[in-house]
Write a protein that holds these residues in place. Sequence first.
Motif, PDB file in Angstrom:
ATOM      1  N   GLY A 147       0.819  -1.214   0.000  1.00 47.95           N
ATOM      2  CA  GLY A 147       0.000   0.000   0.000  1.00 47.95           C
ATOM      3  C   GLY A 147       0.847   1.256   0.000  1.00 47.95           C
ATOM      4  N   SER A 178      -9.748   0.388  -2.868  1.00 52.49           N
ATOM      5  CA  SER A 178      -8.703  -0.484  -2.329  1.00 52.49           C
ATOM      6  C   SER A 178      -7.945  -1.139  -3.467  1.00 52.49           C
ATOM      7  CB  SER A 178      -9.295  -1.565  -1.419  1.00 52.49           C
ATOM      8  OG  SER A 178      -9.932  -2.568  -2.185  1.00 52.49           O
ATOM      9  N   GLN A 193      -6.026  -6.584   1.048  1.00 52.18           N
ATOM     10  CA  GLN A 193      -6.437  -5.328   0.429  1.00 52.18           C
ATOM     11  C   GLN A 193      -5.893  -4.166   1.237  1.00 52.18           C
ATOM     12  OE1 GLN A 193      -8.195  -4.873  -2.456  1.00 52.18           O
ATOM     13  NE2 GLN A 193      -8.170  -7.101  -2.705  1.00 52.18           N
ATOM     14  N   TYR A 194      -5.469  -3.115   0.521  1.00 57.94           N
ATOM     15  CA  TYR A 194      -5.018  -1.878   1.168  1.00 57.94           C
ATOM     16  C   TYR A 194      -5.970  -0.768   0.749  1.00 57.94           C
ATOM     17  CZ  TYR A 194      -2.045   2.079   2.451  1.00 57.94           C
ATOM     18  OH  TYR A 194      -1.547   3.229   3.007  1.00 57.94           O
ATOM     19  N   TYR A 195      -6.411   0.009   1.731  1.00 58.71           N
ATOM     20  CA  TYR A 195      -7.353   1.107   1.483  1.00 58.71           C
ATOM     21  C   TYR A 195      -6.601   2.420   1.650  1.00 58.71           C
ATOM     22  CZ  TYR A 195     -10.902  -2.513   1.913  1.00 58.71           C
ATOM     23  OH  TYR A 195     -11.649  -3.643   1.722  1.00 58.71           O
ATOM     24  N   GLU A 228     -15.860  -1.908   4.395  1.00 55.43           N
ATOM     25  CA  GLU A 228     -15.601  -0.755   3.529  1.00 55.43           C
ATOM     26  C   GLU A 228     -15.936   0.605   4.144  1.00 55.43           C
ATOM     27  OE1 GLU A 228     -16.744  -1.099  -0.633  1.00 55.43           O
ATOM     28  OE2 GLU A 228     -15.143  -2.593  -0.825  1.00 55.43           O
TER      29      GLU A 228
END
Lengths: 239, 398
Positions: A147, A178, A193-195, A228
Amino acid sequence: MLLNHSSGFVDISTLQLDLHCADPKRLVSPDELIAMGIKLPRTKFPPGKGFLYSSLNTIVLGRILEKNSGESFDELLRKRLLKPLALHRTKLDTNGKLDPPFCHGYTDFCRNMPRQTDTSEWPQFSFAAGALASTLSDVHRWGVALGEGFSLTPTLRQARIDDELGVGVQRAGGRVISFGHAGSEAGYSANVQYYPSTGTVWALMANGDGGTGEAFMAVIKALQPVVEPLAAPSEKWAP
Amino acid sequence: MVVAATEASNSGGLVDIGGGRKIYLQCSGVGSPTVVLISGTRGAHDDWTDLMDPKNPADGTKPRESAVFPQVSKVTRICVYDRPGTTRNDTTVTDSTPVRQPTTAQQGVADLHALLIAAKEPGPYILVGHSWGGLIARLFASTYPDEVSGLVLVDAASEFLKSSLTAAQWATYIEATKKLIESNGLEAPEHARTLGLLHGSPQIPAMPVVVLTSDKRFDFGAGGAETWPAWRTAQDHLAKVLNAKHVSDTNSGHAIQMEQPQLVIDAIREVIEAVRSGSHQVARNETDAELSPIAERSRIALEKALDEGFTKSGLPGVITGLWIPSTGSWIASRGVSDLKTKAPMTADLQAPIGSITKSFAVTIALQLVGEGKLRMEDTIERWYPQIPEASELLPKCF
């Protein structure tokens, strides 16, 4: 752009699965797999002019990295990522020997085998496309590195997201919610996952496949609507 | 008789390490692991035994009970020594036999190992290195991995300074270290050569490590105190690489063991406890440690969704983690990791992660592109002439 599954190589997941089911102890080298894969008919689009996700792309890429650098992919991995990021429990697992403590995996993919056949000693032969073993803690740390763009120039960091190089990007209204990658081997599933709006990492690992890979998606789909709003709250990615 | 032997070895003195050389060593306390204190450039053993009285700084430093050496000796065996060419705080030169200067951390490792063998001070060791001594500690750990079980790095020099400084600043820094090369036999570390050798040394095995970092600006020779943020950046990198607990709020300048000895004592005690309990790390890395559990309302919603998803999935087991900076973290699992033993899913279990590997492979490719070592303009014909349409396929297509 770069590294984005536009070679036109066909998907080889069925081929890989068939090899596993026919002989779970068989070790297939990257070069053997490439030789088998390139005999399969290419897709219709010309090189660079389409998209078809295929592990064959990343296996060829891995071999090119080796030929180009003179170092094995395992050495490149350890020197360039695993060591600097202190991913002490992450390794290229090519011989079916996970380091204890490890998680048993159970597959329903092979019709010639009983349900929930233990795959934890099956050699992985996806090489640069899928032969890493890791832990949830290490996957978390990798998610942060991925990320934040660890070790990459700002231009290449941005290109990775814009052109989906080695990552899948989830967007809403043109904005990146993401990015990350999923993984699935016989008996195992994983996702990270990277947000970017909050710097959140969400990681999951499971030890089954339900015979279709959809079992793992059931968990993701149930959690996603709760994750989310926390990881990418709308006010944070509005203009 | 054991007590007598220990008492005898408690008084400091010169130890013959062979080759006509003697090194000053002082040890005290009983227990294992043995803590070994390694001073910075030109620092003698009294960097760890003497302190300044803050009320009377003009008095200089004196042996004090609150210093690192006497305090740690209450909980385990501890040793401190004088490298050749070091000076005490009163500027007198050590009695250790002088050697040719400049020196390297590799020489420091060889001398320390010879000294500990000659003095019959057995491992496992916890090495505590200040500044230049930090490089010796790390190199010792990678050279003798079976003998070292923990590290405390006190504002340590590291190779990461090179990448956090500009090329010009790095050159200034190296020049500054060269100015120490004098004809008087005083210690003059050769940084560039040491770092070159460090580059090829094996990885240190997983062990408990605490990194302590100064938070008051000081001029380390790269062109003034304004280059100091690079020192902090290098320290962050060092802590990350070693999966260390990073103590960066120290209210201290470079000599933390003299300015804030209690912080160093606490760090050593934490590493001792981790080693004695068989743990491979002092604490979770900072990104984990910083985060408190997520708010109860969010947690309930996440647990409920996980229950629904897991029931629907029919999977044997699943584990998930959510880490939201400045908000909180949540790690939860359902089912089992082993259908036979019914062992639970935990965050430390190793398992294949499949195609997540692709994100690693592509990152390496992008690193090589960034370094100019992989050209995206070449077609793959060069490597794979047998692949159909190889002459039109660029590496970028994979």
